[in-house]
Write a protein that holds these residues in place. Structure first.
Motif, PDB file in Angstrom:
ATOM      1  N   THR A  33       0.846  -0.981   0.081  1.00  0.00           N
ATOM      2  CA  THR A  33      -0.040  -0.117   0.131  1.00  0.00           C
ATOM      3  C   THR A  33       0.736   1.239   0.155  1.00  0.00           C
ATOM      4  O   THR A  33       0.788   2.050  -0.672  1.00  0.00           O
ATOM      5  N   GLY A  48      -5.774   5.536   0.073  1.00  0.00           N
ATOM      6  CA  GLY A  48      -5.190   4.398   0.924  1.00  0.00           C
ATOM      7  C   GLY A  48      -5.506   4.440   2.347  1.00  0.00           C
ATOM      8  O   GLY A  48      -5.923   3.497   3.073  1.00  0.00           O
ATOM      9  N   THR A 112      -5.590   0.982  -4.385  1.00  0.00           N
ATOM     10  CA  THR A 112      -4.849   1.471  -3.153  1.00  0.00           C
ATOM     11  C   THR A 112      -5.994   1.703  -2.208  1.00  0.00           C
ATOM     12  O   THR A 112      -5.552   0.932  -0.903  1.00  0.00           O
TER      13      THR A 112
END
Length: 139
Positions: A33, A48, A112
């Motif tokens: 990530t 994210g 993400t």
């Protein structure tokens, strides 16, 4: 109704090796990530982070019904369990790269987001938090 003292002593019935495997997966997914966030910057960074936080937002949705400490109100259990199942973000990781867009990085923000979501689930499992029973207690 189950006694709340039974639920205060243990978070999870998962064995140490299973929780360790979840921890290794969480570390791998976190690194992935962060790599995606650094490589693509822009909207991937907040997406994210939101992906990591979003599953627990179900705790704040709707009114809090009667519950004891450590117990999730019954009306929140279904939503909580849905967003804490790994299949949903895994499907996102599989589907998002095939969505239409301008070039291979067009949907990296959504990818993400799904990675962050999966980091959250893997971390929860590593720390002993899992799905809830219909009564709102940890399984």
């Amino acid at each position: 109704m189950t006694s709340p003292t039974r639920h205060k002593t243990a978070r999870s019935s998962a064995s140490g090796p299973v929780r360790g495997a979840w921890a290794l997966l969480a570390v791998f997914l976190l690194a992935w990530t962060v790599l995606e966030m650094v490589n693509h910057s822009g909207a991937t960074i907040p997406l994210g982070i939101v992906g990591f936080i979003a599953p627990d937002l179900t705790l704040f949705v709707g009114p809090a019904g009667p519950h004891e400490p450590g117990q999730l109100p019954r009306d929140k259990v279904a939503a909580y369990n849905l967003v804490h199942r790994p299949i949903v973000p895994v499907l996102g990781l599989v589907v998002v790269p095939f969505l239409p867009g301008d070039g291979p990085g067009a949907n990296v923000g959504l990818f993400t987001f799904a990675l962050g979501w999966l980091v959250h689930i893997a971390s929860d499992r590593a720390f002993g938090y899992g799905l809830r029973t219909a009564d709102g207690w940890q399984r």
